[in-house]
Motif scaffolding. Structure first.
Motif, mmCIF file in Angstrom:
data_model
loop_
_atom_site.group_PDB
_atom_site.id
_atom_site.type_symbol
_atom_site.label_atom_id
_atom_site.label_comp_id
_atom_site.label_asym_id
_atom_site.label_seq_id
_atom_site.Cartn_x
_atom_site.Cartn_y
_atom_site.Cartn_z
ATOM 1 N N ARG A 22 0.836 -1.192 0.000
ATOM 2 C CA ARG A 22 0.000 0.000 0.000
ATOM 3 C C ARG A 22 0.876 1.249 0.000
ATOM 4 O O ARG A 22 1.947 1.267 0.607
ATOM 5 N N LEU A 23 0.413 2.288 -0.672
ATOM 6 C CA LEU A 23 1.198 3.510 -0.807
ATOM 7 C C LEU A 23 1.500 4.098 0.569
ATOM 8 O O LEU A 23 0.602 4.268 1.391
ATOM 9 N N ASP A 24 2.766 4.390 0.822
ATOM 10 C CA ASP A 24 3.191 4.958 2.100
ATOM 11 C C ASP A 24 3.259 6.480 1.948
ATOM 12 O O ASP A 24 4.288 7.037 1.528
ATOM 13 N N LEU A 25 2.192 7.159 2.303
ATOM 14 C CA LEU A 25 2.115 8.607 2.122
ATOM 15 C C LEU A 25 3.076 9.353 3.037
ATOM 16 O O LEU A 25 3.591 10.424 2.669
ATOM 17 N N ASP A 26 3.335 8.818 4.232
ATOM 18 C CA ASP A 26 4.268 9.486 5.143
ATOM 19 C C ASP A 26 5.675 9.499 4.548
ATOM 20 O O ASP A 26 6.380 10.517 4.623
ATOM 21 N N GLN A 27 6.088 8.367 3.961
ATOM 22 C CA GLN A 27 7.413 8.319 3.316
ATOM 23 C C GLN A 27 7.490 9.311 2.168
ATOM 24 O O GLN A 27 8.504 9.993 1.996
ATOM 25 N N ILE A 28 6.439 9.366 1.366
ATOM 26 C CA ILE A 28 6.442 10.290 0.234
ATOM 27 C C ILE A 28 6.504 11.737 0.722
ATOM 28 O O ILE A 28 7.282 12.552 0.207
ATOM 29 N N ASP A 29 5.715 12.050 1.734
ATOM 30 C CA ASP A 29 5.696 13.412 2.277
ATOM 31 C C ASP A 29 7.080 13.829 2.752
ATOM 32 O O ASP A 29 7.527 14.965 2.526
ATOM 33 N N ALA A 30 7.802 12.906 3.402
ATOM 34 C CA ALA A 30 9.142 13.213 3.904
ATOM 35 C C ALA A 30 10.155 13.396 2.776
ATOM 36 O O ALA A 30 11.196 14.035 2.974
ATOM 37 N N SER A 31 9.859 12.852 1.595
ATOM 38 C CA SER A 31 10.798 12.916 0.475
ATOM 39 C C SER A 31 10.525 14.064 -0.478
ATOM 40 O O SER A 31 11.387 14.418 -1.280
ATOM 41 N N LEU A 32 9.335 14.626 -0.430
ATOM 42 C CA LEU A 32 8.999 15.749 -1.306
ATOM 43 C C LEU A 32 9.811 16.985 -0.942
ATOM 44 O O LEU A 32 10.084 17.248 0.227
ATOM 45 N N SER A 33 10.198 17.746 -1.968
ATOM 46 C CA SER A 33 10.930 18.994 -1.749
ATOM 47 C C SER A 33 10.723 19.895 -2.954
ATOM 48 O O SER A 33 10.074 19.511 -3.936
ATOM 49 N N ALA A 34 11.302 21.069 -2.896
ATOM 50 C CA ALA A 34 11.209 21.995 -4.030
ATOM 51 C C ALA A 34 11.900 21.440 -5.265
ATOM 52 O O ALA A 34 11.608 21.856 -6.398
ATOM 53 N N LYS A 35 12.820 20.470 -5.072
ATOM 54 C CA LYS A 35 13.514 19.856 -6.202
ATOM 55 C C LYS A 35 12.657 18.817 -6.917
ATOM 56 O O LYS A 35 12.977 18.416 -8.040
ATOM 57 N N ALA A 38 2.126 3.534 -9.777
ATOM 58 C CA ALA A 38 1.277 2.725 -10.656
ATOM 59 C C ALA A 38 0.067 2.260 -9.867
ATOM 60 O O ALA A 38 0.167 1.946 -8.692
ATOM 61 N N SER A 39 -1.078 2.225 -10.541
ATOM 62 C CA SER A 39 -2.299 1.725 -9.915
ATOM 63 C C SER A 39 -3.191 1.114 -10.998
ATOM 64 O O SER A 39 -3.721 1.842 -11.840
ATOM 65 N N PRO A 40 -3.309 -0.226 -11.016
ATOM 66 C CA PRO A 40 -2.692 -1.228 -10.149
ATOM 67 C C PRO A 40 -1.177 -1.302 -10.372
ATOM 68 O O PRO A 40 -0.687 -1.017 -11.459
ATOM 69 N N GLN A 41 -0.481 -1.704 -9.303
ATOM 70 C CA GLN A 41 0.971 -1.767 -9.357
ATOM 71 C C GLN A 41 1.446 -3.000 -10.122
ATOM 72 O O GLN A 41 0.768 -4.012 -10.196
ATOM 73 N N ASN A 42 2.617 -2.869 -10.659
ATOM 74 C CA ASN A 42 3.368 -3.991 -11.217
ATOM 75 C C ASN A 42 4.638 -4.098 -10.369
ATOM 76 O O ASN A 42 5.401 -3.139 -10.321
ATOM 77 N N PRO A 43 4.812 -5.176 -9.596
ATOM 78 C CA PRO A 43 4.329 -6.534 -9.830
ATOM 79 C C PRO A 43 3.133 -6.990 -9.002
ATOM 80 O O PRO A 43 2.709 -8.137 -9.158
ATOM 81 N N GLY A 44 2.564 -6.180 -8.115
ATOM 82 C CA GLY A 44 1.633 -6.710 -7.137
ATOM 83 C C GLY A 44 0.159 -6.677 -7.499
ATOM 84 O O GLY A 44 -0.641 -7.386 -6.901
ATOM 85 N N GLY A 45 -0.245 -5.820 -8.465
ATOM 86 C CA GLY A 45 -1.652 -5.710 -8.802
ATOM 87 C C GLY A 45 -2.475 -4.974 -7.756
ATOM 88 O O GLY A 45 -3.693 -5.102 -7.716
ATOM 89 N N ILE A 46 -1.811 -4.170 -6.905
ATOM 90 C CA ILE A 46 -2.491 -3.455 -5.823
ATOM 91 C C ILE A 46 -2.875 -2.055 -6.302
ATOM 92 O O ILE A 46 -2.054 -1.321 -6.854
ATOM 93 N N GLN A 47 -4.146 -1.671 -6.072
ATOM 94 C CA GLN A 47 -4.632 -0.363 -6.496
ATOM 95 C C GLN A 47 -4.486 0.680 -5.388
ATOM 96 O O GLN A 47 -4.508 0.340 -4.199
ATOM 97 N N THR A 48 -4.342 1.931 -5.800
ATOM 98 C CA THR A 48 -4.320 3.059 -4.874
ATOM 99 C C THR A 48 -5.686 3.731 -4.892
ATOM 100 O O THR A 48 -6.273 3.936 -5.957
ATOM 101 N N ARG A 101 -3.121 -11.035 -2.562
ATOM 102 C CA ARG A 101 -4.188 -11.140 -3.557
ATOM 103 C C ARG A 101 -4.311 -9.811 -4.303
ATOM 104 O O ARG A 101 -4.463 -8.757 -3.685
ATOM 105 N N PRO A 102 -4.265 -9.815 -5.638
ATOM 106 C CA PRO A 102 -4.288 -8.559 -6.397
ATOM 107 C C PRO A 102 -5.683 -7.953 -6.482
ATOM 108 O O PRO A 102 -6.692 -8.651 -6.376
ATOM 109 N N ASP A 103 -5.727 -6.640 -6.690
ATOM 110 C CA ASP A 103 -6.982 -5.941 -6.928
ATOM 111 C C ASP A 103 -7.383 -5.997 -8.397
ATOM 112 O O ASP A 103 -8.563 -5.970 -8.741
ATOM 113 N N ALA A 104 -6.389 -6.043 -9.279
ATOM 114 C CA ALA A 104 -6.621 -6.111 -10.723
ATOM 115 C C ALA A 104 -5.308 -6.511 -11.387
ATOM 116 O O ALA A 104 -4.241 -6.453 -10.772
#
Length: 404
Positions: free
Chosen positions: A160-173, A180-190, A328-331
Motif C-alpha cells: 500500500r502507498l506509504d504517504l508518510d514516506q512520500i511526504d518526507a521525500s517531497l521537496s522543491a527539487k 502505478a495503480s494497479p501496481q506492477n508486480p503486485g496488482g495493488i490499487q491506490t 491477492r491482487p486488486d486487478a
C-alpha cells in the motif's frame, strides 16, 4: 527462430542464468540505462511461463475479424500525426473520460514515461518513485538523467502507498512523482482518497511537480468486478499512462498513451516524440483503434479467464501456505508470491531459481522490481487454462526439489 534453433538458444540462455555457470565475469555495465534481467522475457518463453503479466495474446486474425480486411488493405503507410491518430485518441478518451485533445500516443507506456521525465525534469531535479515497480519505470528516469528517490513499499503492508514516506521525500527539487495503480508486480490499487492526499502534499511541498500514474492494468479486472475509473480527469497535475499491451493482450502493437491536461506540456511532449520516434506506426494505431472500439467484447472473455485463473491460484496458495505467502491482487493478470523464510533458507532460495529451467518454469524475480529474490511475480493470465494447473504443479515440484 523456430524449432531446433530456438530450443538451442533457450538452452544456452538458461545455462547463462544459472548461478556460477557464466563463461566469464561480464565487464562493468556502461549503458545509460541500467541493465535489468527482465529483458530475458523478450528472449525466452518456457512451456510453463508464469513470468508474463499480460492476458493471452490476441492474433492479427482476431483483430481483422473485428475490423474487416478492406480498411487495412487500403491503409496508406505514410507518417502518422505528432499526437497520434484522431480516431485512436477518441477511442482512448472514451475509456479515460477526458477530451481527445488531451491524449498523446506513444510506443508503449514506457516510452511515455521516458519522454515525460526527459521533458519535465532538468539537471538537479528529483523524481519520487514508489517501488517495487516495473523496471522501465525506474530505469527510464535514470536514463533521462533524473535523480530518483525511491519509496520502498513493503510486502507486509500489502504494497500500500506509504504517504508518510512520500511526504518526507517531497521537496522543491521534486518535479515528478511516479506511481502505478494497479501496481506492477503486485496488482495493488491506490484509492482515490490517497491520490487526493498525495496531491495536497505535493501542492504544499512540491508545487511544480507532476504526478504520473501508470494505469496499464486498470481494465484487467476479474469476472463482473467493476473497473475503477481512471484518474486522468481528477486534476490537471496528473498525467496517466496506459496501453493495449496488458488487459487487451496486444503488446506487439506497441501502442500506448499519456493523458496530459496541460497544453504547454502536451506540446513539448509531442516535440520530444517527434525527435525520438517521429510518430507512431499508422498500422499499429489503426489496429489499436479497432481493438479499443471493441474493448468491452474483448475484455469480457478475458475477465472470465482471469477470474477462473485467480480462483485456481488462490486454492494453490492455500494448499502451499506452509511454503509460500501471497498478496491477492486488486486487478491485473499478476500477483506477488513470497517464499517463506521458515521453509526456505538462503541456499534453498538460490537453488529454487537455479532449478526452474529443469521444470520448464519461468518466473519474474522480485529483484527485477526492487524486491528480494524471495519474492516473485506470478502471471496467471498468459497461459491457457489447460496449462495453468500443470504449471502450478511444476512450481510445487520445483519448491520441493529446492528444499530436498
Amino acid at each position: 527462430m523456430q524449432g531446433k534453433s530456438m530450443k538451442g538458444f533457450q538452452q544456452n540462455f538458461d545455462e547463462r542464468q544459472r548461478p556460477g555457470l557464466s563463461e566469464s565475469t561480464p565487464p562493468a555495465w556502461r549503458g545509460r540505462f541500467p541493465r535489468n534481467e527482465i529483458i530475458s522475457l523478450l528472449n525466452v518463453n518456457r512451456p510453463f511461463n508464469l513470468a508474463e503479466s499480460t492476458s493471452q495474446d490476441l492474433t492479427v486474425g482476431e483483430l481483422l475479424n473485428l475490423a474487416g480486411s478492406e480498411p487495412i488493405r487500403n491503409l496508406k503507410l505514410g507518417y502518422g500525426t505528432s499526437a497520434g491518430s484522431l480516431a485512436l485518441r477518441e477511442a482512448i478518451a472514451e475509456g479515460c473520460n477526458v477530451p481527445a485533445e488531451q491524449i498523446i500516443t506513444t510506443q508503449g507506456t514506457a516510452l511515455g514515461l521516458f519522454l515525460l521525465a526527459f521533458e519535465v525534469c532538468r539537471s538537479g531535479d528529483e523524481a519520487i518513485l514508489a517501488t517495487p515497480c516495473f523496471p522501465p519505470s525506474r530505469d527510464s528516469l535514470l536514463g533521462a538523467g533524473v535523480t530518483v528517490r525511491e519509496i520502498k513499499l513493503s510486502f507486509e503492508n500489502g504494497y500500500r502507498l506509504d504517504l508518510d514516506q512520500i511526504d518526507a521525500s517531497l521537496s522543491a527539487k521534486t518535479k515528478l512523482v511516479s506511481i502505478a495503480s494497479p501496481q506492477n508486480p503486485g496488482g495493488i490499487q491506490t484509492s482515490r482518497a490517497d491520490i487526493e492526499k498525495l496531491l495536497a502534499m505535493m501542492e504544499k511541498r512540491s508545487p511544480d511537480a507532476m504526478l504520473f500514474i501508470d494505469e496499464t492494468y486498470r481494465e484487467a479486472t476479474y469476472g463482473d468486478n467493476a473497473v475503477v475509473e481512471s484518474f486522468a480527469g481528477l486534476d490537471s497535475r496528473i498525467v496517466t499512462g496506459a496501453s493495449v499491451s496488458k488487459a487487451l493482450g496486444a503488446p506487439g502493437l506497441r501502442t500506448g498513451w499519456l493523458t496530459v491536461a496541460d497544453a504547454d506540456l502536451r506540446e513539448r511532449l509531442a516535440i520530444a516524440k517527434m525527435n525520438t520516434v517521429i510518430s507512431g506506426s499508422v498500422l499499429d494505431e489503426t489496429l489499436a483503434t479497432v481493438l479499443l472500439r471493441n474493448r468491452e467484447g474483448v475484455l469480457a472473455s478475458r475477465r472470465r479467464l482471469l477470474a477462473g485463473a485467480l480462483r485456481e491460484l488462490a486454492l494453490w496458495c492455500e494448499s502451499e501456505h506452509e511454503r509460500v505467502e501471497w498478496l491477492r491482487p486488486d486487478a491485473g493478470a499478476l500477483c506477488c508470491v513470497r517464499l517463506r523464510s521458515d521453509a526456505f533458507d538462503e541456499t534453498a532460495v538460490s537453488r529454487f531459481w537455479g532449478l526452474l529451467p529443469d521444470h520448464d518454469l519461468q518466473l519474474a524475480s522480485g529483484t527485477w522490481f526492487g524486491e528480494s529474490n524471495r519474492v516473485f511475480r506470478l502471471g496467471f493470465g498468459y497461459l491457457p487454462p489447460e496449462r495453468f494447473g500443470p504449471a502450478l504443479s511444476a512450481l510445487s515440484r520445483a519448491m520441493s526439489a529446492a528444499t530436498a
